[in-house]
Design a protein around this motif. Structure first.
Motif, mmCIF file in Angstrom:
data_model
loop_
_atom_site.group_PDB
_atom_site.id
_atom_site.type_symbol
_atom_site.label_atom_id
_atom_site.label_comp_id
_atom_site.label_asym_id
_atom_site.label_seq_id
_atom_site.Cartn_x
_atom_site.Cartn_y
_atom_site.Cartn_z
ATOM 1 N N ALA A 293 -12.795 30.783 12.962
ATOM 2 C CA ALA A 293 -13.923 31.205 11.906
ATOM 3 C C ALA A 293 -13.371 29.610 11.052
ATOM 4 O O ALA A 293 -14.427 29.945 10.150
ATOM 5 C CB ALA A 293 -14.388 32.175 11.319
ATOM 6 N N HIS A 294 -12.649 29.489 10.146
ATOM 7 C CA HIS A 294 -11.979 28.710 9.153
ATOM 8 C C HIS A 294 -12.587 27.527 9.452
ATOM 9 O O HIS A 294 -12.918 26.655 8.190
ATOM 10 C CB HIS A 294 -11.108 29.070 8.400
ATOM 11 C CG HIS A 294 -10.233 27.404 7.165
ATOM 12 N ND1 HIS A 294 -9.131 26.820 7.609
ATOM 13 C CD2 HIS A 294 -10.301 27.709 6.381
ATOM 14 C CE1 HIS A 294 -9.154 25.862 6.258
ATOM 15 N NE2 HIS A 294 -9.880 27.194 5.890
ATOM 16 N N ALA A 295 -11.762 26.910 11.170
ATOM 17 C CA ALA A 295 -11.844 25.589 11.359
ATOM 18 C C ALA A 295 -13.115 25.226 11.430
ATOM 19 O O ALA A 295 -13.479 24.621 11.105
ATOM 20 C CB ALA A 295 -11.098 25.659 12.578
ATOM 21 N N ALA A 296 -14.015 26.208 12.121
ATOM 22 C CA ALA A 296 -15.510 26.149 12.324
ATOM 23 C C ALA A 296 -16.186 25.500 11.814
ATOM 24 O O ALA A 296 -17.322 25.008 10.941
ATOM 25 C CB ALA A 296 -16.028 27.141 13.785
ATOM 26 N N ALA A 297 -16.328 27.125 10.353
ATOM 27 C CA ALA A 297 -17.027 26.283 8.926
ATOM 28 C C ALA A 297 -16.585 25.657 8.288
ATOM 29 O O ALA A 297 -17.405 24.648 7.810
ATOM 30 C CB ALA A 297 -16.089 28.202 7.975
ATOM 31 N N MET A 298 -15.330 24.320 8.766
ATOM 32 C CA MET A 298 -15.100 23.615 7.280
ATOM 33 C C MET A 298 -15.547 22.381 7.810
ATOM 34 O O MET A 298 -15.605 21.250 7.920
ATOM 35 C CB MET A 298 -13.659 23.039 7.991
ATOM 36 C CG MET A 298 -12.762 24.229 6.599
ATOM 37 S SD MET A 298 -13.741 23.644 4.404
ATOM 38 C CE MET A 298 -12.773 22.856 4.728
ATOM 39 N N ALA A 299 -15.627 22.852 10.023
ATOM 40 C CA ALA A 299 -16.790 21.097 10.318
ATOM 41 C C ALA A 299 -17.709 21.691 9.788
ATOM 42 O O ALA A 299 -18.592 20.686 11.850
ATOM 43 C CB ALA A 299 -16.069 21.336 12.074
ATOM 44 N N GLY A 300 -19.018 22.227 9.761
ATOM 45 C CA GLY A 300 -20.427 22.712 9.683
ATOM 46 C C GLY A 300 -20.950 24.005 10.416
ATOM 47 O O GLY A 300 -21.958 23.409 10.924
ATOM 48 N N PHE A 301 -19.891 24.515 11.645
ATOM 49 C CA PHE A 301 -20.308 25.300 12.634
ATOM 50 C C PHE A 301 -20.308 26.758 11.070
ATOM 51 O O PHE A 301 -19.391 26.998 11.755
ATOM 52 C CB PHE A 301 -20.129 25.548 13.934
ATOM 53 C CG PHE A 301 -19.897 24.587 14.583
ATOM 54 C CD1 PHE A 301 -20.661 23.757 15.425
ATOM 55 C CD2 PHE A 301 -18.698 23.165 14.462
ATOM 56 C CE1 PHE A 301 -20.546 23.329 16.126
ATOM 57 C CE2 PHE A 301 -18.650 22.801 15.538
ATOM 58 C CZ PHE A 301 -19.455 22.182 16.594
ATOM 59 N N PRO A 302 -22.031 27.381 11.243
ATOM 60 C CA PRO A 302 -22.072 28.281 10.865
ATOM 61 C C PRO A 302 -21.520 29.405 11.065
ATOM 62 O O PRO A 302 -21.389 30.296 10.662
ATOM 63 C CB PRO A 302 -22.759 28.384 9.805
ATOM 64 C CG PRO A 302 -23.563 27.548 10.667
ATOM 65 C CD PRO A 302 -23.296 26.402 11.046
ATOM 66 N N HIS A 303 -21.921 29.521 12.476
ATOM 67 C CA HIS A 303 -21.934 31.149 13.183
ATOM 68 C C HIS A 303 -20.436 30.900 14.282
ATOM 69 O O HIS A 303 -20.992 30.559 15.562
ATOM 70 C CB HIS A 303 -22.950 31.233 14.248
ATOM 71 C CG HIS A 303 -23.931 30.557 12.681
ATOM 72 N ND1 HIS A 303 -24.745 31.900 12.223
ATOM 73 C CD2 HIS A 303 -25.054 30.231 12.696
ATOM 74 C CE1 HIS A 303 -25.893 31.479 11.299
ATOM 75 N NE2 HIS A 303 -26.192 30.970 12.233
ATOM 76 N N ALA A 304 -19.560 31.771 13.998
ATOM 77 C CA ALA A 304 -18.172 31.499 14.440
ATOM 78 C C ALA A 304 -18.644 31.841 16.086
ATOM 79 O O ALA A 304 -17.787 31.613 17.282
ATOM 80 C CB ALA A 304 -17.275 32.874 14.096
#
Length: 329
Positions: A293-304
Motif C-alpha cells: 500500500a505504501h509503495a502504491a501510494a508513493m507512485a500515485g496509485f490511491p486505491h491499493a
C-alpha cells in the motif's frame, strides 16, 4: 477520365445549396470570401459573370466548396497563412502565378496553394473547381507528429498533380467519401471532419511533397513524447491529467495522444500508468517500500485493492509476491 466524370455527377448533390453569386464583382467577391478568403477580382473580358455560382457542403468542421465564375477572371487573394487550399479542377483551366513561377491546372488536375501570399490567379470562363480549405495548423501538427520536429514555414508541396495518378486518385476518393457522408455523421461537431482533415494532412505530407521527404528520419520518439515522459518520471506521485502533460510538452492533447500511439503504442495516460507500475516494482524489489500500500501510494496509485490487480496483469505476479521475494533475498 471516367472517375472524374462520375465525381462531377456526384457533385450535383451539392447543387441544392447552390448560391448564385450575382453579376456585381464586389458582391461576388464578398460571397466567395465568406467561404474561402477575401480577395480582389476583375473581369479579363467584357462579359459579366452572369453564371457565377457557389455550392458549399460542411462535413464536421471541414468545408467542400464548388465554385464557378462563368467568365474569364483574374483574382488576387489577400495574404493569409490560415489555410492551405486543395483544388480539384473539374473543367476549364486555372493559372496560379507566384514569384515569377506559373503553375497551370487543367481539367483532371489538382492544385495545392500553400498560402495566399502574393498569388495571382487566372480562371477560364468554363472553369469549375472543388476547393477544400485545410487549416495550416492541422498540417503543422501532422508534420510534428510524423517527424518529431517543428513544421517548416514552407511545406514544399507539389503545386499541381494528376487526379488520374494514384496519389491524386486517392484524394479524389477521400473527397467523394466526404461528399457521400450520411448527414447524421457529417453534422457540425461530428468527428468525421476532423478525422478527414488529419487524413488529408498526412496524405499531402507523405504523397505530395517533392524534394526533402517529411517522413520520420528515425524511430526515435519526437520531443513532445520525450518531454511528457520526463515530466511523468519526475512527478509520477502527483495527480496528472492529459492536459497537464500536453501543456508541459507544448502541444495539444490530441497531438500528444497521436504521437504516443505512433511511437509508444499506448495513450499518454496508459504510458503514465506503466511508469508508475515500474516505480512500484522497483521500490518493492529493492526493499525501500515497507508495504505494498505504501509503495502504491508513493507512485500515485490511491486505491491499493484495484492497484494489486493492475500490477498482477502487468507483471504476471501480485505485488505481495514481489515484496516477499525481495525480503527472502
Amino acid at each position: 477520365m471516367a472517375s472524374l466524370h462520375s465525381f462531377r455527377r456526384e457533385l450535383r448533390r451539392m447543387d441544392h445549396g447552390r448560391v448564385l453569386l450575382g453579376t456585381d464583382v464586389g458582391q461576388i467577391c464578398e460571397n466567395v470570401a465568406s467561404a474561402l478568403a477575401p480577395h480582389q477580382m476583375e473581369l479579363r473580358g467584357r462579359t459579366l459573370p452572369e453564371k457565377a455560382a457557389m455550392s458549399r457542403l460542411r462535413v464536421g468542421d471541414l468545408d467542400l466548396v464548388k465554385l464557378r465564375y462563368g467568365s474569364d477572371v483574374a483574382i488576387w487573394p489577400e495574404p493569409s497563412n490560415e489555410f492551405l487550399l486543395l483544388q480539384f479542377v473539374l473543367s476549364g483551366r486555372v493559372e496560379v502565378e507566384h514569384e515569377g513561377t506559373l503553375t497551370v491546372g487543367n481539367e483532371g488536375q489538382g492544385l495545392i496553394i500553400e498560402a495566399l501570399d502574393h498569388r495571382h490567379l487566372r480562371l477560364s470562363a468554363d472553369c469549375e473547381q472543388l476547393i477544400i480549405p485545410v487549416r495550416r495548423s492541422t498540417i503543422s501538427r501532422a508534420i510534428e507528429v510524423l517527424t518529431g520536429r517543428p513544421a517548416p514555414a514552407r511545406y514544399g508541396f507539389d503545386q499541381s498533380f494528376d487526379l488520374g495518378q494514384p496519389s491524386g486518385a486517392s484524394l479524389l476518393c477521400l473527397a467523394r467519401y466526404l461528399l457521400l457522408c450520411p448527414p447524421g455523421i457529417a453534422s457540425s461537431g461530428s468527428p468525421i471532419g476532423t478525422l478527414a482533415a488529419d487524413l488529408l494532412a498526412n496524405h499531402l505530407i507523405l504523397a505530395h511533397r517533392g524534394a526533402g521527404s517529411l517522413e520520420p528520419k528515425s524511430a526515435a520518439a519526437p520531443y513532445p513524447v520525450v518531454r511528457a515522459e520526463k515530466y511523468m518520471r519526475e512527478n509520477y506521485a502527483l495527480p496528472i491529467s492529459i492536459n497537464d502533460l500536453a501543456s508541459h510538452a507544448g502541444v495539444s492533447p490530441r497531438t500528444l495522444s497521436s504521437a504516443f500511439r505512433r511511437f509508444r503504442g499506448v495513450s499518454p495516460m496508459e504510458r503514465l500508468r506503466e511508469l508508475r507500475l515500474e516505480q512500484v516494482r522497483a521500490s518493492l524489489s529493492d526493499g525501500s517500500a515497507v508495504t505494498v500500500a505504501h509503495a502504491a501510494a508513493m507512485a500515485g496509485f490511491p486505491h491499493a485493492g484495484r492497484f494489486s490487480e493492475i500490477y498482477r496483469q502487468h507483471f504476471g505476479e501480485s505485488p505481495n509476491v514481489t515484496l516477499a521475494k525481495a525480503r527472502t533475498n
